[in-house]
Structures are given as structure tokens and as C-alpha cells.
Design an enzyme around this catalytic site. Structure first.
Site, mmCIF file in Angstrom:
data_model
loop_
_atom_site.group_PDB
_atom_site.id
_atom_site.type_symbol
_atom_site.label_atom_id
_atom_site.label_comp_id
_atom_site.label_asym_id
_atom_site.label_seq_id
_atom_site.Cartn_x
_atom_site.Cartn_y
_atom_site.Cartn_z
ATOM 1 N N LYS A 229 40.698 47.672 46.154
ATOM 2 C CA LYS A 229 40.955 48.532 45.165
ATOM 3 C C LYS A 229 41.830 49.398 45.395
ATOM 4 O O LYS A 229 42.769 49.998 44.416
ATOM 5 C CB LYS A 229 39.701 49.300 44.808
ATOM 6 N N GLY A 230 42.297 49.781 46.589
ATOM 7 C CA GLY A 230 43.375 51.016 47.112
ATOM 8 C C GLY A 230 43.242 52.418 46.197
ATOM 9 O O GLY A 230 42.238 52.767 46.093
#
Length: 249
Positions: A128-129
Site C-alpha cells: 500500500k505504501g
């Protein structure tokens, strides 16, 4: 153009107005408010205005004070730690890892000690970062092992050895009594004891309270602060791998 000497800005240019918050270990009453203003004046705020006071339980009070200071800031004396490596795209990172290692880069990450705040480490590692960038799990040439929260240092070292980690990323959010400093120095010492000289993985620590330029003092290779993105970390790892191979040649 702004000159090298500046003052804080509040209502008008150069008025020196600042706002500070703090807690005093006394119950909230008029005496406590007077103590807060006394402290503000000793800090150089004159005049000082108490804009907020709130009890924290029966024995503490939280304050916000607004006032003017006479202190000046010399921009020429500000030291900035510049990034020593270029920012690479995910494609460039993958290509460099493949070219340099001819295998996947193994990264082990964790929150160590009693720290249970995984938001930071997850922002870097999970696909997802953070800030519009995908985490290291997204990179084709990076293998990520995320151990989660409250990992004991001996367990981290053992897992890093088992995974043959190229890099170890630790996140530290809890900072009471400098817990992040103690945990990081303990971690770095444990890795240097467990590995032969020159074979220690790349050690990276991250968190909102680490000071820039403190990596050497803490025994790690790199420190990342608030707002760090996965791309910055990936780019650094590629840079450090290249530097290590160059030194070993």
C-alpha cells in the site's frame, strides 16, 4: 528576497510571535496559570499570553502560550544534511538490484523493543505504501520480511541471519526516556556482535524523533525521519549496496 537574519512571524512581519505548549506537574488553578506565564517569560517570551489551559488528571496541567521573543535566526548558520544519493524509480531500483546482486534484495523489517506502532514500518514495507508510492513489497527484485511489532533484538538478529538479509529496517515511534535511542544502539551492537566484520547487513532506523546526522553515533548506516517515502528507502539501499561493492573491489 528574505535575508540571512529572520524573526518569527505571527500577526505582522518581524513581530517575533511564537506559540509553545508544555505540561506542568501541578493541578489547574490560577497559581498554575501564573506558573506557566512565569516559565514563558523565563524562556524569553515577553509579553506572553496564556491562550489555553487544560487539566490532565488531578495533578497535571497542559498549557499553550503565545507571545513575542527577541531571538533572531541566522539562516547562514543552519546546517542541512543533503541526500547523498539520487532518487530512482521502481523500475530503476529493480534493474540496479538485478545488475548488482543477480538475485533479490532481502529486507527484514520490524518495530523493536516494546514499540507497537507499526504504521511507519508498514508505510515503507507494505505494498500500500505511503504518499502515493507503493511499498517495498511492490518491487519485483526485493523480498520483504515484515516481523511486525514488539520484536526482541535477539529474535530480529536470528531472523535476519536465517533470511540472509541484505538490509534490516527498524522503526521506532515511542521516544519516552529516549527509548528509540537505547533500542537502536542495542540493535546495532547486537548485529555487529553476531556478524563478522564487513558482513553486517545494511542497518536502517526510522522514526519521527531521530536527529539527522545521528546514524554514526547510533551505530547504523542510515537514519530516516518523518515523511520518508518507500522510494527514498529503496534508492538508498541500492546506493549503499553499490558503495559496499565498490569498497570490497
Amino acid at each position: 528576497m528574505t535575508g540571512p537574519i529572520i524573526r518569527p512571524y505571527g500577526d505582522t512581519t518581524g513581530d517575533g510571535m511564537v506559540q509553545v505548549s508544555f505540561t506542568l506537574p501541578i493541578p489547574h488553578d490560577k497559581r498554575a496559570e501564573g506558573a506557566a506565564l512565569q516559565l514563558a517569560k523565563k524562556m524569553g517570551m515577553d509579553p506572553a499570553l496564556l491562550v489555553h489551559a487544560k487539566p490532565i488528571g488531578p495533578d497535571f496541567t497542559f498549557f499553550v502560550v503565545y507571545g513575542s521573543v527577541t531571538h533572531l535566526v541566522n539562516l547562514d548558520e543552519v546546517e542541512v544534511v543533503e541526500r547523498a544519493y539520487p532518487l530512482l524509480s521502481a523500475k530503476e531500483v529493480n534493474l540496479e538490484i538485478k545488475r548488482r546482486l543477480r538475485r533479490k534484495l532481502v529486507v527484514v523489517g520490524a518495530c523493536i523493543g516494546t514499540d507497537a506502532h507499526t504504521v511507519g514500518i508498514d508505510a515503507i514495507l507494505n505494498i500500500k505504501g505511503f504518499a502515493g508510492e507503493k511499498g517495498l513489497e511492490y518491487y519485483r527484485e526485493i523480498k520483504v520480511v515484515n516481523l511486525g511489532a514488539q520484536v526482541l533484538v535477539p529474535d530480529l538478529v536470528a531472523r535476519a541471519r536465517a533470511e540472509r538479509a541484505d538490509a534490516v529496517l527498524v522503526s521506532q515511534v515511542v521516544t519516552q526516556k529516549d527509548a528509540h535511542i537505547h533500542n537502536t544502539t542495542q540493535m546495532s551492537a547486537a548485529f555487529r556482535e553476531a556478524y563478522p566484520a564487513g558482513r553486517v547487513p545494511i542497518l536502517v532506523a526510522g522514526g519521527p524523533r531521530f536527529e539527522e546526522g545521528s546514524a554514526a553515533r547510533l551505530g547504523v548506516d542510515q537514519i530516516f525521519g518523518r515523511g520518508t517515502t518507500p522510494g527514498e528507502v529503496a534508492s538508498y539501499l541500492v546506493h549503499e549496496i553499490s558503495e559496499r561493492k565498490a569498497r570490497a573491489a
